[in-house]
Scaffold this active site. Structure first.
Site, PDB file in Angstrom:
ATOM      1  N   HIS A 183      30.624  45.754  46.991  1.00  0.00           N
ATOM      2  CA  HIS A 183      30.332  43.794  46.940  1.00  0.00           C
ATOM      3  C   HIS A 183      31.349  43.769  48.017  1.00  0.00           C
ATOM      4  O   HIS A 183      30.532  43.019  48.873  1.00  0.00           O
ATOM      5  CB  HIS A 183      31.182  43.955  45.216  1.00  0.00           C
ATOM      6  CG  HIS A 183      29.850  43.473  44.510  1.00  0.00           C
ATOM      7  ND1 HIS A 183      29.130  43.011  44.217  1.00  0.00           N
ATOM      8  CD2 HIS A 183      30.496  43.613  43.758  1.00  0.00           C
ATOM      9  CE1 HIS A 183      28.364  43.161  43.498  1.00  0.00           C
ATOM     10  NE2 HIS A 183      29.072  44.085  42.215  1.00  0.00           N
TER      11      HIS A 183
ATOM     12  N   GLU B 260      32.537  47.766  43.761  1.00  0.00           N
ATOM     13  CA  GLU B 260      33.733  46.865  44.247  1.00  0.00           C
ATOM     14  C   GLU B 260      33.564  47.345  44.920  1.00  0.00           C
ATOM     15  O   GLU B 260      33.181  45.726  45.758  1.00  0.00           O
ATOM     16  CB  GLU B 260      34.931  46.509  43.088  1.00  0.00           C
ATOM     17  CG  GLU B 260      34.259  46.172  41.810  1.00  0.00           C
ATOM     18  CD  GLU B 260      33.400  45.259  40.986  1.00  0.00           C
ATOM     19  OE1 GLU B 260      33.709  44.306  42.087  1.00  0.00           O
ATOM     20  OE2 GLU B 260      33.535  45.419  39.918  1.00  0.00           O
TER      21      GLU B 260
END
Length: 220
Positions: A35, A32
């Site tokens: 990202h 994450e």
């Protein structure tokens, strides 16, 4: 994890717990954060303002996703918000989505590569002789990250692979497919629950493992 607890096999419970910790505190945060970081590089600070450009696992954990992972072995982290129209450092919004999506699986593969290099160096130096379980833990980090990378590269919504694949489709087809994202997700969860997808996922992740093993063959 639930099945291991019900079985009463302490070894299985411990190994399953280690696997869960690796996913929650290594795989998810790296994935994450990647990202969010790439979105920031492209000009979108939405995730950064929400505190997602961090490796702190608690910034990424989703309550339902964590419970699902612990009880049923199927879980997820909080999705990183990406506003492609804010990615002003790249002209195409679909390209922005593709790049931010690809960052997650690529980061997990890189983590596996780094751990494989360290693992092999420890093997060559004999450092693992006195700590035999460390070898198992490191290998679990490698394989778990590769499995997560393969899983997220599925070319169907809502997985990262869909953002990469759909970047090459005309916009009308892109949004037509994305309308069914939630339905597709439920179908995939059902297939995962039955174990039907285990064989292809393991085949692909094992293939990635063999590739990393090959390119680090200069060590051992």
């Amino acid at each position: 994890m639930l099945n291991e607890i019900l079985s009463g096999d302490m070894t299985s419970i411990i190994l399953s717990a280690f696997s869960l910790l690796i996913v929650l505190f290594v795989c998810f945060p790296v994935h994450e954060c990647a990202h969010a970081t790439v979105a920031k590089w492209l000009g979108d600070d939405t995730a950064e303002r929400q505190g997602r450009v961090t490796l702190n696992p608690f910034a990424h954990l989703d309550i339902l996703g964590t419970i699902g992972l612990i009880l049923f072995g199927i879980g997820w982290a909080k999705p990183v918000p990406v506003q492609p129209y804010r990615c002003r450092k790249i002209r195409s919004q679909k390209a922005a989505m593709a790049l931010t999506a690809a960052a997650g699986p690529i980061s997990n593969i890189l983590i596996s590569l780094i751990f494989m290099i360290i693992w092999k160096i420890l093997i060559v130096t004999g450092a693992l002789v006195s700590i035999p379980y460390l070898s198992y833990i490191m290998n679990m980090v490698i394989t778990t990250n590769l499995y997560l990378a393969v899983f997220n590269l599925l070319p169907i919504p809502p997985f990262d692979g869909s953002r990469i694949f759909l970047a090459f489709l005309p916009q009308k087809y892109y949004f037509s497919i994305m309308k069914y994202e939630q339905i597709i997700m439920l179908v995939i969860l059902g297939l995962l629950w039955t174990g039907i997808l285990d064989i292809p996922f393991m085949f692909l992740s094992n293939g990635l493992y063999s590739f990393l093993n090959l390119i680090t063959g200069f060590i051992c």
